[in-house]
Design an enzyme around this catalytic site. Structure first.
Site, mmCIF file in Angstrom:
data_model
loop_
_atom_site.group_PDB
_atom_site.id
_atom_site.type_symbol
_atom_site.label_atom_id
_atom_site.label_comp_id
_atom_site.label_asym_id
_atom_site.label_seq_id
_atom_site.Cartn_x
_atom_site.Cartn_y
_atom_site.Cartn_z
ATOM 1 N N GLY A 189 0.836 -1.199 0.000
ATOM 2 C CA GLY A 189 0.000 0.000 0.000
ATOM 3 C C GLY A 189 0.866 1.242 0.000
ATOM 4 N N SER A 190 0.761 2.081 -1.008
ATOM 5 C CA SER A 190 1.723 3.159 -1.148
ATOM 6 C C SER A 190 1.301 4.141 -2.238
ATOM 7 C CB SER A 190 3.105 2.562 -1.477
ATOM 8 O OG SER A 190 2.970 1.521 -2.425
ATOM 9 N N ARG A 191 2.272 4.865 -2.793
ATOM 10 C CA ARG A 191 1.952 5.908 -3.766
ATOM 11 C C ARG A 191 3.158 6.216 -4.654
ATOM 12 N NH1 ARG A 191 0.389 11.886 -1.520
ATOM 13 N NH2 ARG A 191 1.345 13.128 -3.158
#
Length: 234
Positions: A189-191
């Site tokens: 989960g990240s960007r």
């Protein structure tokens, strides 16, 4: 075509970074399930999810001069001007930035948004705030790349999130990347932020779903216009 051939063709490859986690989940499932049988099925589901998380599907990357492609699967959470991280050395003036938020169900293999030479790889330690927040670009742990082709430089930044605790980058400075080529991943989960040359007009909208290696973010050969800043509110 046989049933076995059909199943094999339908299977999505798993990235090599995922195999240790899959092995750990599977062993833990067997051991715990031996003593508490109902937990075996829960562990089996979790093992399946780990396999799903580390999937590495084939992508068909558009071909064209000046095309900048999405480096990640996910949702566009920001479109507009922002100052690039200082470690990328892209200047202090605001540049067009597109941010793509990846939740734990997105494919997390990252792909090069633009083809060229890796001019810079810069890691910076930081916090683990929710990656969907705009301030995560400044405060969170991150790893940035600058890709150069001729006079064009594109910045792409991997940003750790609330759950993500490990940024993986496969490339080094001086290497060449093709558009859509795998260069890293983030767990879990990240960007990703993409910084474009001054004056670039993004071709994506806030909340739009991105497909890594396929969705066009911008066309650098098109006339540029005024930028509008939009940020997704959770």
């Amino acid at each position: 075509m046989s049933i076995v051939d059909s199943v094999t063709k339908a299977m999505v490859p798993i990235h090599r970074e995922g195999w240790p986690f899959i092995a750990i989940a599977l062993v833990a499932t067997v051991v715990i399930g031996y003593f508490i049988s109902p937990l075996f099925w829960i562990g089996l589901l979790l093992t399946g999810w780990v396999c799903y998380f580390f999937r590495d599907p084939q992508r068909v990357t558009p071909v064209g001069d000046g095309l900048v492609i999405s480096p990640a699967d996910g949702i566009v959470s920001h479109v507009g001007l922002a100052r690039p991280p200082v470690e990328l050395e892209l200047g202090s003036e605001p540049l067009m930035r597109v941010s793509i938020f990846m939740n734990v169900f997105n494919c997390h293999v990252n792909r090069a948004p633009f083809g060229g030479k890796v001019l810079r790889v810069a890691y910076r330690a930081g916090k683990f705030l929710n990656a969907e927040l705009d301030k995560a670009s400044e405060d969170n742990e991150r790893n940035g790349l600058v890709i150069e082709a001729g006079d064009t430089r594109i910045g792409v930044v991997q940003i750790a999130g609330l759950v993500a605790r490990r940024i993986v980058c496969f490339v080094r400075e001086g290497e060449n990347l093709s558009t859509g080529e795998r260069f890293g991943l983030i767990r879990f989960g990240s960007r990703l932020d993409v910084y474009f040359p001054a004056g670039t007009q993004a071709k994506v909208a806030l909340g739009q779903t991105m497909i890594a290696g396929e969705t066009v973010l911008a066309d650098l050969t098109e006339p540029q216009g005024a930028a509008q800043t939009l940020t997704r509110v959770s």
